[in-house]
Design a protein around this motif. Structure first.
Motif, PDB file in Angstrom:
ATOM      1  N   PRO A  42       1.652  -8.577  -7.588  1.00  0.00           N
ATOM      2  CA  PRO A  42       2.039  -9.522  -8.641  1.00  0.00           C
ATOM      3  C   PRO A  42       3.436  -9.232  -9.166  1.00  0.00           C
ATOM      4  N   ALA A  43       3.917 -10.113  -9.996  1.00  0.00           N
ATOM      5  CA  ALA A  43       5.286  -9.996 -10.498  1.00  0.00           C
ATOM      6  C   ALA A  43       5.502  -8.725 -11.298  1.00  0.00           C
ATOM      7  N   ASP A  44       4.451  -8.206 -11.919  1.00  0.00           N
ATOM      8  CA  ASP A  44       4.605  -7.019 -12.748  1.00  0.00           C
ATOM      9  C   ASP A  44       4.139  -5.740 -12.050  1.00  0.00           C
ATOM     10  N   PHE A  45       4.113  -5.734 -10.703  1.00  0.00           N
ATOM     11  CA  PHE A  45       3.642  -4.533 -10.012  1.00  0.00           C
ATOM     12  C   PHE A  45       4.605  -3.370 -10.236  1.00  0.00           C
ATOM     13  N   LYS A  46       4.063  -2.164 -10.194  1.00  0.00           N
ATOM     14  CA  LYS A  46       4.848  -0.967 -10.501  1.00  0.00           C
ATOM     15  C   LYS A  46       5.394  -0.266  -9.264  1.00  0.00           C
ATOM     16  N   GLY A  47       4.751  -0.475  -8.136  1.00  0.00           N
ATOM     17  CA  GLY A  47       5.179   0.166  -6.898  1.00  0.00           C
ATOM     18  C   GLY A  47       4.196  -0.160  -5.792  1.00  0.00           C
ATOM     19  N   PHE A  48       4.608   0.047  -4.549  1.00  0.00           N
ATOM     20  CA  PHE A  48       3.732  -0.228  -3.413  1.00  0.00           C
ATOM     21  C   PHE A  48       2.605   0.798  -3.362  1.00  0.00           C
ATOM     22  N   ASP A  49       1.449   0.383  -2.859  1.00  0.00           N
ATOM     23  CA  ASP A  49       0.268   1.246  -2.845  1.00  0.00           C
ATOM     24  C   ASP A  49       0.442   2.475  -1.962  1.00  0.00           C
ATOM     25  N   TYR A  50       1.346   2.421  -1.012  1.00  0.00           N
ATOM     26  CA  TYR A  50       1.540   3.547  -0.095  1.00  0.00           C
ATOM     27  C   TYR A  50       2.631   4.510  -0.583  1.00  0.00           C
ATOM     28  N   THR A  51       2.978   4.432  -1.861  1.00  0.00           N
ATOM     29  CA  THR A  51       3.879   5.402  -2.476  1.00  0.00           C
ATOM     30  C   THR A  51       3.083   6.254  -3.456  1.00  0.00           C
ATOM     31  N   SER A  52       3.718   7.293  -4.001  1.00  0.00           N
ATOM     32  CA  SER A  52       3.017   8.213  -4.897  1.00  0.00           C
ATOM     33  C   SER A  52       3.820   8.468  -6.159  1.00  0.00           C
ATOM     34  N   LYS A 577       6.725  21.384   4.882  1.00  0.00           N
ATOM     35  CA  LYS A 577       7.527  21.495   3.663  1.00  0.00           C
ATOM     36  C   LYS A 577       7.447  20.227   2.815  1.00  0.00           C
ATOM     37  N   PHE A 578       6.612  19.285   3.232  1.00  0.00           N
ATOM     38  CA  PHE A 578       6.634  17.970   2.617  1.00  0.00           C
ATOM     39  C   PHE A 578       5.377  17.686   1.800  1.00  0.00           C
ATOM     40  N   GLY A 579       5.567  16.892   0.757  1.00  0.00           N
ATOM     41  CA  GLY A 579       4.470  16.203   0.104  1.00  0.00           C
ATOM     42  C   GLY A 579       4.492  14.767   0.584  1.00  0.00           C
ATOM     43  N   LYS A 580       3.333  14.104   0.579  1.00  0.00           N
ATOM     44  CA  LYS A 580       3.297  12.715   1.037  1.00  0.00           C
ATOM     45  C   LYS A 580       2.152  11.975   0.362  1.00  0.00           C
ATOM     46  N   PRO A 581       2.285  10.658   0.242  1.00  0.00           N
ATOM     47  CA  PRO A 581       1.239   9.858  -0.401  1.00  0.00           C
ATOM     48  C   PRO A 581      -0.070   9.916   0.380  1.00  0.00           C
ATOM     49  N   GLU A 582      -1.149   9.547  -0.276  1.00  0.00           N
ATOM     50  CA  GLU A 582      -2.443   9.517   0.392  1.00  0.00           C
ATOM     51  C   GLU A 582      -2.503   8.426   1.451  1.00  0.00           C
ATOM     52  N   LEU A 583      -1.803   7.322   1.214  1.00  0.00           N
ATOM     53  CA  LEU A 583      -1.801   6.194   2.147  1.00  0.00           C
ATOM     54  C   LEU A 583      -0.463   6.088   2.860  1.00  0.00           C
ATOM     55  N   ALA A 584      -0.510   5.670   4.106  1.00  0.00           N
ATOM     56  CA  ALA A 584       0.701   5.312   4.845  1.00  0.00           C
ATOM     57  C   ALA A 584       0.742   3.798   4.972  1.00  0.00           C
ATOM     58  N   PRO A 585       1.924   3.192   5.073  1.00  0.00           N
ATOM     59  CA  PRO A 585       1.979   1.730   5.234  1.00  0.00           C
ATOM     60  C   PRO A 585       1.227   1.307   6.487  1.00  0.00           C
TER      61      PRO A 585
END
Length: 615
Positions: A42-52, A577-585
């Protein structure tokens, strides 16, 4: 990258809010556009679901790449450009990685268009600026479009051929007007243009290959460049768009370093020696046998196979049908019979691959069985112009028992060559009318490819065909591909879930003689042309799938390539050495499994460095 979706009539609106009508009840203004149905966010989304939300800025991502570069201009045909140069540029819109094809505003705050998509207006953000502080204006968009069409690679002239005009309506509003027709994806794909600064390029020769650091507006700028060796990007700390929802949790590395290697074995050894951090492994032998190291066994160097949902397209041996010896489809079919995939997969690829039986493999777009229903209805008007086998015989590649004794398929190949007028004299395949001896030059740029090509060359030799395998430098390889100066070569046709304008570049007659196009095969076929146009004119998703399957069938039954293989999993190795989101695109290969959503975890990096220094 520019492989997009089509829809004749679609509703584009903000989820959770009523559409705003600007000129009529059919004109809509929105924060995002979906080719089919509605956008996910939606227009007020905060970020994509595959980010953290846990992502932090800092650290360095080191990549190892095989190849070279001698230019920092990726938009022209001259030179060999460096990789990842898109990092320094912003576009009007950006694509989400978990939708088949949806675009959200980046440089553009709002997108305005009528429901027939005959034009689109992008409303630019007043905060958008280039790295030198100059604002991004509508005139920069007009300048960019005209520059790329006039002086960029031939691809741009073809891809945007249906754009009638581009005009700046004000400093922050730019309008694209399209020619009459049903090319509905244009309203989205023009938003993908990397916008260039007019004040910078107006004093420089855009057509010249150059290592001068170009000016952009994106999240990174070039820090250093050593041609053929290393290219380093640094994150723009005061990047104008860093807090936009489409960028939250993305572009987290302070520096991205690309190190270039010429040898595939050396590049793997460099990874194991911790000379760089992340690698896509595309050589099955190395994946199966090359990662035997203490770092892997200790879990310091991670090795993962990750299933994906991306269409794999068609990797294949490309056959240049501009040459008379390849113009008979029976000859091309014979070349397919000579390729023993089952033996290669077992002995060379460690059974990691599947054979390509479609140009749209690993997707719902791939054809199978015989055409029926609506798909048959689409093909009937082409009866007599396309191979009869399209209607009578499901396409299958020849198979063997994998023993290396491919005698049965080679006999079938020999019969096809004889039917095409070729005869064997003194163990050589000869055209009795012209006296031409059938030879093939296969060009490669990686010595690792020799182990794949040499068994194929040996099989062709049994048919009387002499294949020579020539290894050339990557820059020469690129130039020969651009000028169609090859006989056979390993290549491919990447696909997305929604084929569109790029199919004109791959298959249409108009692109066959245009140097630099992606019609590598030299195809000129009226029936294929009509199917390509029908895909671009598809009125909805269901029709797009059926029309794409129809094209797939015709391409396959014309035996235009020797299909190779694909994998439905990414093979990656990286230092822990990396952190990563739970989901990938889910879909977008350009995010590389969301690599730009990863970040350097200071605690992990410290532990890794401590461990490596003690070994």
């Amino acid at each position: 990258m520019m492989i997009r979706h089509l829809l004749l009539s679609l509703a584009v609106y903000c989820l959770g809010a009523a559409p705003s009508f600007a000129e009529s009840r059919q004109t809509i203004i929105s924060h995002g556009v979906a080719m089919h149905g509605t956008v996910k966010y939606p227009a007020d989304f905060k970020g994509f679901d595959y980010t953290s939300d846990q992502a932090i800025k800092g650290g360095t991502l080191r990549r190892g790449l095989q190849g070279t570069f001698d230019s920092l201009n990726p938009f022209i045909s001259k030179g060999t450009p460096g990789d990842q140069l898109g990092l320094i540029y912003d576009s009007l819109t950006t694509r989400s990685g978990d939708e088949a094809f949806s675009q959200y505003g980046l440089l553009a705050e709002k997108i305005e268009m009528p429901d027939d998509r005959s034009w689109v207006i992008y409303h630019l953000r007043k905060s958008a600026s280039f790295h030198d502080g100059e604002p991004v204006k509508a005139s920069d968009v007009v300048f960019t479009f005209n520059l790329l069409v006039e002086k960029g690679t031939p691809f741009y002239r073809s891809y945007y051929a249906d754009v009638e005009k581009v005009e700046a309506l004000s400093q922050h509003k730019v309008k694209f007007t399209f020619k009459e027709g049903v090319n509905q994806e244009l309203a989205l794909i023009v938003g993908e243009l990397a916008i260039l600064p007019e004040h910078y390029w107006s004093t420089r020769d855009f057509s010249a290959s150059s290592l001068e650091f170009p000016l952009g507006s994106g999240p990174y700028k070039i820090k250093s460049a050593d041609a053929g060796r290393t290219l380093v990007f640094e994150r723009v700390k005061d990047y104008w768009a860093k807090d936009l929802p489409v960028n939250r949790g993305i572009n987290n590395f302070d520096n991205i370093q690309l190190d270039y290697y010429k040898d595939g074995v050396v590049i793997l050894e460099a990874l194991k020696a911790n000379r760089y951090d992340f690698r896509w492994e595309n050589i099955s032998k190395q994946w199966a046998t090359g990662y035997d190291s203490p770092a892997v066994s200790q879990g310091l160097l991670k090795k993962e196979m990750i299933k994906h949902n991306n269409p794999t397209g068609m990797q294949c041996y490309l056959i240049n049908q501009r040459l008379s010896k390849f113009q008979d489809p029976r000859v091309r079919q014979a070349l397919n019979y000579a390729f023993d995939f089952e033996w290669s997969n077992k002995n060379l690829f460690y059974s990691l691959y599947e054979r390509n039986n479609s140009f749209f493999a690993n997707s719902e777009l791939a054809s199978s069985g015989l055409p029926e229903g609506r798909e048959l209805e689409l093909l009937e008007p082409l009866r007599g112009k396309i191979p009869d086998a399209v209607f009578t015989t499901p396409y299958t590649n020849p198979t063997s028992d994998g023993s290396g004794n491919n005698r049965n398929n080679l006999r079938k190949a020999a019969r096809l060559l004889k039917q095409a007028g070729w005869v064997v004299k003194n163990n050589q395949l000869v055209n009795p009318k012209s006296g031409e001896v059938f030879t093939i030059e296969m060009i490669i740029y990686s010595p690792a490819s020799e182990r794949i090509v040499n068994p194929y060359a040996k099989a062709l030799k049994r048919l009387g065909i002499t294949m020579t395998v020539k290894t050339v430098e990557i820059s020469q390889y690129i130039n020969r591909m651009r000028s169609f100066d090859y006989e056979m070569v390993t290549g491919g046709f990447g696909q997305s879930l929604s084929p569109g304008n790029e199919q004109m570049e791959y298959w249409h007659s108009n692109s066959a003689d245009r140097e630099g196009s992606r019609n590598y095969l030299g195809l000129k076929d009226e029936a294929i042309d009509s199917l390509v146009k029908s895909i671009i004119a598809a009125p909805d998703r269901e029709e797009l799938i059926l029309r794409t399957r129809a094209l797939d069938r015709v391409l396959l039954h014309n035996y235009i390539v020797v299909p190779q293989f694909h994998s439905d999993a990414h093979r990656i190795a990286y230092w822990d050495k990396f952190g990563k989101p739970e989901l990938a695109p889910k879909y977008d290969p350009n995010y590389e499994l969301g690599l730009m959503t990863w970040w350097v975890d200071p605690a992990k990096e410290q532990a890794l460095n401590k461990n490596n220094s003690s070994n």
